[in-house]
Design an enzyme around this catalytic site. Structure first.
Site, PDB file in Angstrom:
ATOM      1  N   CYS A  21      -4.292   4.300   7.791  1.00 18.00           N
ATOM      2  CA  CYS A  21      -3.747   5.423   7.146  1.00 18.00           C
ATOM      3  C   CYS A  21      -3.324   6.490   8.111  1.00 18.00           C
ATOM      4  O   CYS A  21      -4.117   7.304   8.648  1.00 18.00           O
ATOM      5  CB  CYS A  21      -4.833   6.109   6.364  1.00 18.00           C
ATOM      6  SG  CYS A  21      -5.671   5.168   4.981  1.00 18.00           S
TER       7      CYS A  21
ATOM      8  N   CYS B 142     -10.921  14.316   5.191  1.00 19.97           N
ATOM      9  CA  CYS B 142     -12.158  13.316   5.563  1.00 19.97           C
ATOM     10  C   CYS B 142     -11.720  13.154   7.109  1.00 19.97           C
ATOM     11  O   CYS B 142     -10.883  12.881   7.612  1.00 19.97           O
ATOM     12  CB  CYS B 142     -11.544  11.734   5.004  1.00 19.97           C
ATOM     13  SG  CYS B 142     -11.915  11.699   3.179  1.00 19.97           S
TER      14      CYS B 142
ATOM     15  N   CYS C 109      -9.846  10.327   9.105  1.00 15.35           N
ATOM     16  CA  CYS C 109      -8.714   9.794   8.555  1.00 15.35           C
ATOM     17  C   CYS C 109      -7.343  10.613   9.233  1.00 15.35           C
ATOM     18  O   CYS C 109      -7.186  11.785   9.133  1.00 15.35           O
ATOM     19  CB  CYS C 109      -8.505  10.031   6.970  1.00 15.35           C
ATOM     20  SG  CYS C 109      -7.218   9.593   6.274  1.00 15.35           S
TER      21      CYS C 109
ATOM     22  N   CYS D 225      -2.472  15.139   3.082  1.00 17.87           N
ATOM     23  CA  CYS D 225      -3.539  15.229   2.295  1.00 17.87           C
ATOM     24  C   CYS D 225      -4.589  16.350   2.468  1.00 17.87           C
ATOM     25  O   CYS D 225      -4.475  16.427   3.599  1.00 17.87           O
ATOM     26  CB  CYS D 225      -4.413  14.032   2.407  1.00 17.87           C
ATOM     27  SG  CYS D 225      -5.685  13.531   1.354  1.00 17.87           S
TER      28      CYS D 225
ATOM     29  N   CYS E 260       0.941  -1.088  -0.018  1.00 23.20           N
ATOM     30  CA  CYS E 260       0.073  -0.022  -0.232  1.00 23.20           C
ATOM     31  C   CYS E 260       0.839   1.233   0.121  1.00 23.20           C
ATOM     32  O   CYS E 260       1.618   1.431   0.803  1.00 23.20           O
ATOM     33  CB  CYS E 260      -1.013  -0.110   1.139  1.00 23.20           C
ATOM     34  SG  CYS E 260      -2.056   1.452   1.573  1.00 23.20           S
TER      35      CYS E 260
HETATM   36  N1  SAH Z   1      -7.386   9.462  -0.894  1.00 24.34           N
HETATM   37  C1  SAH Z   1      -7.936   7.999  -1.235  1.00 24.34           C
HETATM   38  C2  SAH Z   1      -7.120   6.950  -0.856  1.00 24.34           C
HETATM   39  C3  SAH Z   1      -6.482   6.832   0.753  1.00 24.34           C
HETATM   40  S1  SAH Z   1      -7.252   6.178   1.951  1.00 24.34           S
HETATM   41  C4  SAH Z   1      -9.365   7.677  -0.779  1.00 24.34           C
HETATM   42  O1  SAH Z   1      -9.831   8.449  -0.200  1.00 24.34           O
HETATM   43  O2  SAH Z   1      -9.748   6.656  -1.447  1.00 24.34           O
HETATM   44  C5  SAH Z   1      -7.787   4.712   1.645  1.00 24.34           C
HETATM   45  C6  SAH Z   1      -8.995   4.058   2.142  1.00 24.34           C
HETATM   46  O3  SAH Z   1      -8.715   4.139   3.612  1.00 24.34           O
HETATM   47  C7  SAH Z   1     -10.038   5.032   1.827  1.00 24.34           C
HETATM   48  O4  SAH Z   1     -11.361   4.547   1.458  1.00 24.34           O
HETATM   49  C8  SAH Z   1     -10.306   5.894   3.179  1.00 24.34           C
HETATM   50  O5  SAH Z   1     -11.497   6.648   3.365  1.00 24.34           O
HETATM   51  C9  SAH Z   1     -10.111   4.870   4.082  1.00 24.34           C
HETATM   52  N2  SAH Z   1      -9.755   5.379   5.542  1.00 24.34           N
HETATM   53  C10 SAH Z   1      -8.979   6.387   5.821  1.00 24.34           C
HETATM   54  N3  SAH Z   1      -8.803   6.568   7.188  1.00 24.34           N
HETATM   55  C11 SAH Z   1      -9.581   5.550   7.763  1.00 24.34           C
HETATM   56  C12 SAH Z   1      -9.898   4.966   8.840  1.00 24.34           C
HETATM   57  N4  SAH Z   1      -9.645   5.633   9.993  1.00 24.34           N
HETATM   58  N5  SAH Z   1     -10.396   3.735   9.155  1.00 24.34           N
HETATM   59  C13 SAH Z   1     -11.118   3.059   8.013  1.00 24.34           C
HETATM   60  N6  SAH Z   1     -10.926   3.470   6.678  1.00 24.34           N
HETATM   61  C14 SAH Z   1     -10.049   4.786   6.726  1.00 24.34           C
END
Ligand code: SAH
Length: 344
Positions: free
Chosen positions: A326, A109, A112, A105, A98
């Site tokens: 992440c 979100c 995250c 970023c 990964c």
């Molecule tokens: N920016 C991209 C890729 C990075 S994150 C995206 O948004 O898809 C990869 C995945 O992990 C994404 O689906 C993201 O929403 C999720 N993710 C991030 N933090 C998380 C967390 N704390 N718990 C579960 N999933 C998470």
């Protein structure tokens, strides 16, 4: 540089174009990190290259290995001192890495950890590539799958991510099939469409996380900019153009998006689409207070989707003992310094 650019570079230097093929192979097959190792080039040429070019490579700042499943989580430092995370997961089907696509970023979100300090900068294609190569050098094992699901929004760094996949695919290089590459995006419709039209379009995962705009806006600021209808239309275009089934990622957060009513809404939303839903029990992050639902609630969610003919898998947690989610490792490094990251 792509192979074509490398050929031009050597021609401009007054060298034969086949030198480009030799160097390309040293870089992408043998994965070497210095010109000194390129023993079929003359010493004079190696010195010239040293003056004119650089081979960006990453250093391991920290490594955590899961006792549960052997997952290896790397904190890698870039030449400018920034750090990023990459994770190696070992599956029956192969080794999956990964990779991060940005330092930090800017998508914001709420659940995250990668986005808490905002964005620092984009990664270059070579830096993303060296996340894969570094892990191969470190383990002596080859990487068979790559997911662009680490820190960063890949389509916010579109050109470098596409260049990265192109280099990774090159039959004279690592030769990784694009079926084994998955790009995950928070959903930037124009970029999804552009990627569908690329000759390196690979597997696509969309971070959906909600069955309606209202809930999605609570979790993902980007939903203020692009309504779900636009994002899903772009995904439909991707499917039409490439024939690749889209994976819809859905982070399940207790009391926010994980009740059966939400599942039914999601079922109606995706009904008729060739979709796979990947349910991710949300990982709790120190700075956030989101909780994952109980496993019974997840199973009920999955069953409710099945009634609409939608297949859903529940993501297996890997590296749960080593801050596998992440941005967690980088966060603790930034908060506590190098030692803190090792011990926390
Ligand atoms: N920016 C991209 C890729 C990075 S994150 C995206 O948004 O898809 C990869 C995945 O992990 C994404 O689906 C993201 O929403 C999720 N993710 C991030 N933090 C998380 C967390 N704390 N718990 C579960 N999933 C998470």
């Amino acid at each position: 540089m792509t192979k074509e650019e490398l050929r031009e570079f050597f021609t401009d230097l007054g060298e034969k174009p086949f030198r480009a093929d030799q160097v390309f192979s040293w870089l992408h097959v043998k994965k070497c990190t210095s010109f000194d190792e390129m023993t079929n080039l003359s010493k004079a040429l190696r010195e010239k290259l040293q003056d004119l070019a650089e081979i960006p490579h990453l250093e391991i700042a920290d490594l955590q290995v899961s006792r549960l499943d052997g997952t290896r989580k790397y904190l890698l430092s870039l030449s400018d001192g920034n750090v990023i995370e990459s994770v190696l997961m070992r599956y029956k089907f192969g080794n999956s890495v990964c990779v991060s696509s940005q330092v930090g970023c800017r998508m914001g979100c709420r659940f995250c950890a990668s986005t808490i300090g905002g964005i620092v900068r984009n990664l270059t294609a070579s830096e993303i590539l060296d996340e894969v190569y570094m892990i191969e050098r470190d383990t002596g094992e080859s990487v068979t799958h790559v997911v662009v699901m680490g820190s960063g929004e890949p389509f916010d760094n579109y050109d470098e991510v596409v260049r990265f996949i192109r280099l990774l695919n090159d039959p004279d290089g690592h030769n990784l099939s694009r079926r084994n590459v998955t790009v995950s995006t928070c959903g930037l419709p124009d970029r999804i469409r552009a990627f569908a039209d690329e000759d390196v379009s690979s597997e696509l995962a969309l971070s959906l996380h909600a069955p309606d705009d209202e809930t999605r806006k609570k979790l993902m600021p980007i939903a203020e900019k692009y309504p779900l209808s636009e994002v899903l239309e772009a995904c439909d275009y991707y499917f039409e153009k490439t024939g690749r089934r889209i994976t819809y990622e859905y982070a399940c957060v207790k009391d926010v998006n994980s009740d059966v009513r939400s599942a039914e809404k999601l079922g109606r939303l995706l009904h008729g689409r060739n979709a796979l839903v990947n349910l991710i029990p949300v990982n709790n992050v120190a700075e956030r207070n989101y909780e994952k639902p109980e496993s019974e609630a997840l199973a009920a969610f999955q069953n409710a989707l099945a009634k609409y003919g939608i297949n859903a898998t529940i993501r297996r947690e890997m590296g749960a003992d080593i801050q596998g989610a992440c941005g967690q490792l980088r966060r603790s490094f930034l908060k506590n310094g190098r030692k803190g990251a090792m011990t926390e």
